[in-house]
Design a protein around this motif. Structure first.
Motif, PDB file in Angstrom:
ATOM      1  N   ALA A 258       0.839  -1.202   0.000  1.00  0.00           N
ATOM      2  CA  ALA A 258       0.000   0.000   0.000  1.00  0.00           C
ATOM      3  C   ALA A 258       0.871   1.248   0.000  1.00  0.00           C
ATOM      4  O   ALA A 258       0.574   2.241  -0.696  1.00  0.00           O
ATOM      5  N   ASN A 259       1.973   1.212   0.760  1.00  0.00           N
ATOM      6  CA  ASN A 259       2.899   2.347   0.781  1.00  0.00           C
ATOM      7  C   ASN A 259       3.557   2.546  -0.576  1.00  0.00           C
ATOM      8  O   ASN A 259       3.752   3.682  -1.023  1.00  0.00           O
ATOM      9  N   VAL A 260       3.899   1.437  -1.227  1.00  0.00           N
ATOM     10  CA  VAL A 260       4.495   1.535  -2.566  1.00  0.00           C
ATOM     11  C   VAL A 260       3.512   2.199  -3.531  1.00  0.00           C
ATOM     12  O   VAL A 260       3.882   3.085  -4.307  1.00  0.00           O
ATOM     13  N   ASN A 261       2.257   1.774  -3.477  1.00  0.00           N
ATOM     14  CA  ASN A 261       1.244   2.362  -4.365  1.00  0.00           C
ATOM     15  C   ASN A 261       1.067   3.852  -4.093  1.00  0.00           C
ATOM     16  O   ASN A 261       0.965   4.655  -5.034  1.00  0.00           O
ATOM     17  N   SER A 262       1.016   4.213  -2.815  1.00  0.00           N
ATOM     18  CA  SER A 262       0.867   5.633  -2.453  1.00  0.00           C
ATOM     19  C   SER A 262       2.075   6.434  -2.921  1.00  0.00           C
ATOM     20  O   SER A 262       1.936   7.537  -3.454  1.00  0.00           O
ATOM     21  N   ALA A 263       3.264   5.862  -2.706  1.00  0.00           N
ATOM     22  CA  ALA A 263       4.488   6.557  -3.097  1.00  0.00           C
ATOM     23  C   ALA A 263       4.583   6.700  -4.612  1.00  0.00           C
ATOM     24  O   ALA A 263       5.029   7.734  -5.119  1.00  0.00           O
TER      25      ALA A 263
ATOM     26  N   SER B 120       4.511  10.082  -9.291  1.00  0.00           N
ATOM     27  CA  SER B 120       3.916  10.432 -10.587  1.00  0.00           C
ATOM     28  C   SER B 120       3.450  11.890 -10.596  1.00  0.00           C
ATOM     29  O   SER B 120       3.676  12.619 -11.568  1.00  0.00           O
ATOM     30  N   GLN B 121       2.823  12.304  -9.488  1.00  0.00           N
ATOM     31  CA  GLN B 121       2.366  13.687  -9.402  1.00  0.00           C
ATOM     32  C   GLN B 121       3.558  14.644  -9.365  1.00  0.00           C
ATOM     33  O   GLN B 121       3.549  15.691 -10.030  1.00  0.00           O
ATOM     34  N   ALA B 122       4.588  14.268  -8.599  1.00  0.00           N
ATOM     35  CA  ALA B 122       5.784  15.111  -8.507  1.00  0.00           C
ATOM     36  C   ALA B 122       6.475  15.217  -9.865  1.00  0.00           C
ATOM     37  O   ALA B 122       6.982  16.289 -10.235  1.00  0.00           O
ATOM     38  N   ASP B 123       6.477  14.114 -10.611  1.00  0.00           N
ATOM     39  CA  ASP B 123       7.091  14.123 -11.943  1.00  0.00           C
ATOM     40  C   ASP B 123       6.378  15.113 -12.866  1.00  0.00           C
ATOM     41  O   ASP B 123       7.017  15.859 -13.611  1.00  0.00           O
TER      42      ASP B 123
END
Length: 276
Positions: free
Chosen positions: A64-69, A74-77
């Motif tokens: 779940a943490n991997v998915n959130s990260a 993606s947003q930061a990119d």
């Protein structure tokens, strides 16, 4: 003699009860799909199942943490692509303003656009994720756990990205706008150099975010592979082997049926039959 017969009958009743219990237990194993119904059935296997269950629960949280990260990266990119475009545009405008052919009206227009770019950069620095949290942390970087011994911040802080040499990107652009508006050639030249350095800094931070995204993808793949392995191992230890269980059920049913038939036949005999 009578006591011996009675003892034999008692033992036979107990044996049939054990067969009936085993038959019922096998039926439950087949219907429920689990061969371990309680810890006492196999303490070693039960302990292993508990250990696997703990690992699986942890891996669910890490996944779940991997998915959130990954969503955060993606947003930061996307933000970094916009920042790069804005910084490149700002440097192009400042270069244009340094030309001797640029008149005061043109410089005023360029300065106004540079001010707009600075405002956009401030807005990008304050971008928030779907939970309302800053994508680029305003203080300490948001560190997340992705495995038992793997923790890192997938996205750098706002200071890491939007501050160069002690000044924010927007401040550098506002300084460039002021120099352009004033027609200060020396200051414009300094701003051009500063913006070039800032563009390189942004490129480095963007690359770091990309590397974090690749690392997260590899971690996610590793967790998925380990999850399959643990699931298979747990199934081997815990789940009922239907072929074996059905064969055992049939054998128990036949044995119990034969025992009950024999017992019923014996019980039809009279005391004189037994004594004779």
């Amino acid at each position: 003699m009578i006591n011996a017969v009675g003892n034999r009958m008692t033992r036979e009743i107990a044996r049939q009860q054990k067969l009936a219990d085993a038959l019922e237990r096998t039926q439950v194993q087949i219907s429920g799909g689990k061969k371990l119904l309680r810890m006492s059935d196999d303490p070693v296997a039960a302990r292993r199942i508990a250990t696997i269950g703990t690992s699986q629960a942890s891996m669910v949280a890490w996944s779940a943490n991997v998915n959130s990260a990954e969503a955060l990266v993606s947003q930061a990119d996307g933000v970094m692509k916009s920042v790069t475009n804005l910084m490149t545009r700002a440097r192009e405008l400042t270069l244009a303003a340094s030309s001797d052919t640029t008149n005061p009206a043109d410089r005023a227009t360029i300065a106004a656009e540079l001010g707009t770019i600075a405002d956009e950069l401030d807005a990008l620095a304050a971008t928030r994720d779907s939970n309302g949290e800053p994508v680029f942390a305003t203080g300490t970087a948001r560190v997340m756990r992705f495995d038992s011994d793997v923790t890192f911040a997938p996205v750098p802080t706002a200071a890491d990205v939007f501050v160069v040499g002690g000044n924010s990107l927007s401040t550098n652009i506002r300084d460039a706008a002021a120099a352009v508006a004033a027609g200060n050639k020396a200051a414009i030249g300094t701003s051009i150099t500063t913006l070039a350095t800032a563009i390189g800094h942004v490129a480095d931070q963007h690359a770091a975010i990309g590397l974090a995204g690749g690392r997260l993808e590899r971690i996610g793949d590793g967790l998925a592979a380990r999850g399959i392995t643990l699931k298979d191992e747990r199934s081997t230890v815990e789940d009922t082997d239907l072929d074996v269980a059905i064969a055992e059920l049939n054998a128990l049913d036949l044995t119990l049926g034969a025992a009950q038939a024999a017992f019923a036949k014996i019980n039809r005999q009279t005391l004189f039959d037994i004594l004779n």
